[in-house]
Design a protein around this motif. Sequence first.
Motif: not given
Length: 72
Positions: A3-21
Motif C-alpha cells: 500500500s505504501t508503494n501504491l500511495e506513492q505512485q498515486k501521489q506522483i500522478v496526482i501531483r502531475f495532474l495538479q501541475q497540468a491544472n
Amino acid sequence: MNSTNLEQQKQIVIRFLQQANDYADHKIKEYQSMQQETKKITWQSYKEFNEHAIRELAGEKLNHWFTTIEGQ
C-alpha cells in the motif's frame, strides 16, 4: 504491490495532474484575455477532467490501474 508503494505512485500522478491544472489555469487566463472563448472552454474542460481524476485517485476507485501496471 504494497500500500505504501501504491500511495506513492498515486501521489506522483496526482501531483502531475495538479501541475497540468496550473498550466491550464494559465491558458484559461490567456485565452480569456484574448477573448477566445472556444479555446478557454476547452482548457476548462481539460482541467475539470483532471480534477475528477484527482478525486478518484484519492480513493480506491483507480487502484486497479496501478496493480495492472505492476503486473505487466
